[in-house]
Design an enzyme around this catalytic site. Structure first.
Site, PDB file in Angstrom:
ATOM      1  N   SER A 335      20.724  -8.345 -27.684  1.00 16.03           N
ATOM      2  CA  SER A 335      21.349  -8.681 -28.956  1.00 16.03           C
ATOM      3  C   SER A 335      21.335 -10.192 -29.141  1.00 16.03           C
ATOM      4  O   SER A 335      21.678 -10.938 -28.213  1.00 16.03           O
ATOM      5  CB  SER A 335      22.791  -8.155 -28.994  1.00 16.03           C
ATOM      6  OG  SER A 335      23.358  -8.344 -30.274  1.00 16.03           O
ATOM      7  N   GLU A 336      20.962 -10.645 -30.349  1.00 13.95           N
ATOM      8  CA  GLU A 336      20.731 -12.072 -30.591  1.00 13.95           C
ATOM      9  C   GLU A 336      21.938 -12.951 -30.299  1.00 13.95           C
ATOM     10  O   GLU A 336      21.794 -14.138 -30.010  1.00 13.95           O
ATOM     11  CB  GLU A 336      20.320 -12.322 -32.050  1.00 13.95           C
ATOM     12  CG  GLU A 336      19.066 -11.613 -32.510  1.00 13.95           C
ATOM     13  CD  GLU A 336      19.392 -10.384 -33.320  1.00 13.95           C
ATOM     14  OE1 GLU A 336      19.151 -10.388 -34.544  1.00 13.95           O
ATOM     15  OE2 GLU A 336      19.909  -9.416 -32.729  1.00 13.95           O
ATOM     16  N   ASN A 337      23.142 -12.394 -30.419  1.00 14.90           N
ATOM     17  CA  ASN A 337      24.331 -13.219 -30.219  1.00 14.90           C
ATOM     18  C   ASN A 337      24.686 -13.411 -28.753  1.00 14.90           C
ATOM     19  O   ASN A 337      25.709 -14.029 -28.446  1.00 14.90           O
ATOM     20  CB  ASN A 337      25.530 -12.631 -30.975  1.00 14.90           C
ATOM     21  CG  ASN A 337      25.877 -11.226 -30.522  1.00 14.90           C
ATOM     22  OD1 ASN A 337      25.004 -10.388 -30.344  1.00 14.90           O
ATOM     23  ND2 ASN A 337      27.158 -10.952 -30.349  1.00 14.90           N
ATOM     24  N   SER A 377      19.677 -16.948 -25.836  1.00 13.03           N
ATOM     25  CA  SER A 377      19.239 -15.659 -26.358  1.00 13.03           C
ATOM     26  C   SER A 377      17.917 -15.785 -27.096  1.00 13.03           C
ATOM     27  O   SER A 377      16.989 -14.991 -26.904  1.00 13.03           O
ATOM     28  CB  SER A 377      20.314 -15.084 -27.287  1.00 13.03           C
ATOM     29  OG  SER A 377      19.928 -13.830 -27.782  1.00 13.03           O
TER      30      SER A 377
END
Length: 511
Positions: A335-337, A377
């Protein structure tokens, strides 16, 4: 006489050496552990010198990890004409949304407008300047600013408005564009196209941490790290809102996320609201809800794209729903976060406001998962370490161009991390979407909406069929749904396509 003098000198040296080792040497290398961080008693004291027109870097992702007390302080202080650098702007009545409501912000530098209706309204009516920036590029521009790197090259956004310029920054009240973005310099490295992005710094960084020790070292909790960590080093003055101040040495050195050298002021506050933007809970049996609707047909086909050992990044909606049907194989979701090893949605009562995915939904972690900052990330993503990206689309062209972030003058959600995800080398990009939108074609000879990426899509999955995008060939029809014919696919598809000699029925995962 010489013998006695020599022996006495040796004895003196030996005594001095022992004393130095015992006392002086220790004093020479020891420190007090104290840095220069100032511990403030009030929010007003912490933000005392923020003034009209300043540029602020504000941490957080959605509502997770935002410095809510510092933002409240800015609202009460009434400073205006601010430039705010933040991934997004909270919601209408919380976070940076409060400053937007008060018309205290002149320009936002963000990747995502999202569900903040006031943010979108002010932008489209010309009340607010918005510099939309790909999420990974935003994180890296901030990291570079803190590291003293003035600019860098990235593949993200090549061939789009980010590269060519012309992306609206400010509208006139009549809907015409007053200010547009400037074009970026481009260059080829090792046969691949890149564009140059300049670093971001600010007058102040306002960030939120879980704990600070008495030296000013910081640690974050779960996904509340996000943009806070890179922003800590990119402001001239960094002001940190923390939940807890602990004694020196309470945070093990290897667990320090931000060293005290980057921290100028600390304010402790408790009782944070920690609102959750999207409380999403685990369904008792998600499979029972699937039908033969177009959406569910896409989900069941998309689930077949996963393979054992894969690292995958999934967009919200259909892609994330498809993950519910991973069975018998190991797929690690990113997940990008800042998550690697994303788990299912939590059960009721187990949701945690500090643990969300890139869609701002509450989630859980699997054993063996890891957490990290937004710049790390996107280093994974941009570096080609993610095998599969699955996301939605507004339009896809015959050669694999994708548009999914903006309808000029009408709808602006922002590109978020999509440009970074589709622009990374070696990553397979699968677009899941309904074949048409209210009768309008979405698979076109050329996209008419602003692009997310050029020639980036590898496969299109709709409720009607599956297309592969083949270099120098274009679209190839590989699967067709029951009840559809070649004529019906042609009627719903503006782009030309070829038919695979091995055309199959639309595949569906076995329930």
């Amino acid at each position: 006489q010489h013998y006695y003098i020599t022996n006495n000198l040796r004895m003196i040296r030996s005594i001095l050496s022992r004393q130095l080792k015992k006392h002086s040497f220790k004093r020479l290398i020891s420190t007090t552990g104290a840095c220069h961080a100032e511990f403030c008693d009030t929010v007003d004291e912490a933000i005392r010198d923020i003034k009209d027109g300043d540029k602020l870097l504000v941490g957080g992702f959605g509502l997770c990890g935002i410095p809510e007390y510092l933002i409240d302080g800015l609202q009460n202080k009434g400073v205006k004409d601010l430039t705010c650098v933040s991934n997004n702007a909270g919601v209408d009545d919380f976070g940076l949304g409060l400053l937007l409501q008060n018309k205290q912000v002149k320009r936002m530098i963000s990747s995502y407008v999202g569900e903040n209706a006031e943010f979108e309204r002010q932008f489209l009516t010309g009340e607010l300047e918005v510099e939309l920036t790909p999420q990974g590029t935003l994180a890296e521009r901030i990291r570079a600013g803190g590291a003293g790197v003035p600019a860098f090259f990235t593949p993200t956004g090549y061939g789009t408005l980010i590269h060519k310029g012309g992306s609206p920054i400010k509208y006139n009240s009549d809907g015409t564009v007053q200010i547009t973005s400037e074009p970026r310099e481009d260059r080829v490295f090792n046969g691949r196209n890149y564009i140059m992005e300049e670093a971001i710094t600010g007058d102040f960084s306002l960030i939120k941490a879980h704990k600070a020790d008495e030296a000013g070292n910081l640690t974050f909790r779960l996904t509340a790290n996000n943009f806070n960590q890179p922003m800590a080093s990119a402001g001239k003055i960094t002001i940190v809102e923390v939940e807890e101040i602990v004694p020196l040495g309470s945070i093990p050195p290897e667990d320090v996320h931000v060293p005290c050298i980057f921290v100028d002021r600390i304010i402790q506050r408790s009782g944070h609201q920690k609102r959750i933007e999207k409380v999403t809970l685990l369904a008792e049996d998600p499979g029972k809800k699937l039908s033969d609707s177009p959406r569910d047909r896409i989900i069941r086909r998309a689930a077949l794209e996963f393979s054992d050992g894969m690292f995958a990044n999934l967009g919200i909606g259909i892609p994330m729903m498809a993950a519910n049907y991973i069975s018998g194989i190991t797929v690690t979701l990113q997940s990008e976060n800042g998550i690697l090893g994303l788990g299912p949605f939590p059960r009721a009562g187990e949701q945690d406001p500090d643990l969300i995915n890139a869609g701002k939904q509450t989630v859980t972690l699997l054993p063996g998962s890891s957490l990290f900052s937004s710049d790390t990330s996107f280093g994974m993503i941009r570096g080609g370490h993610v095998d599969l990206t699955m996301l939605g689309g507004l339009q896809v062209s015959a050669n694999g161009d994708l548009a999914n972030w903006m309808i000029p003058g009408k709808m602006v959600k922002g590109m978020g991390g999509a440009m970074d995800l589709v622009g990374s080398p070696g990553t397979t990009v699968v677009v899941t979407m309904e074949h048409t939108a209210r009768g309008s074609h979405k698979i076109l000879p050329e996209c008419t909406l602003p692009l997310t990426g050029t020639q980036v899509v590898d496969k299109i999955i709709t409720e009607k069929c599956v297309f592969n995008v083949v270099k120098d060939v274009g679209l190839v029809l590989e699967e067709i749904a029951e009840g559809e014919t070649l004529d019906s696919i042609k009627e719903a598809t503006s782009a030309p396509f070829e038919v695979s000699p091995d055309l199959k029925p639309l595949q569906q995962i076995k329930m």
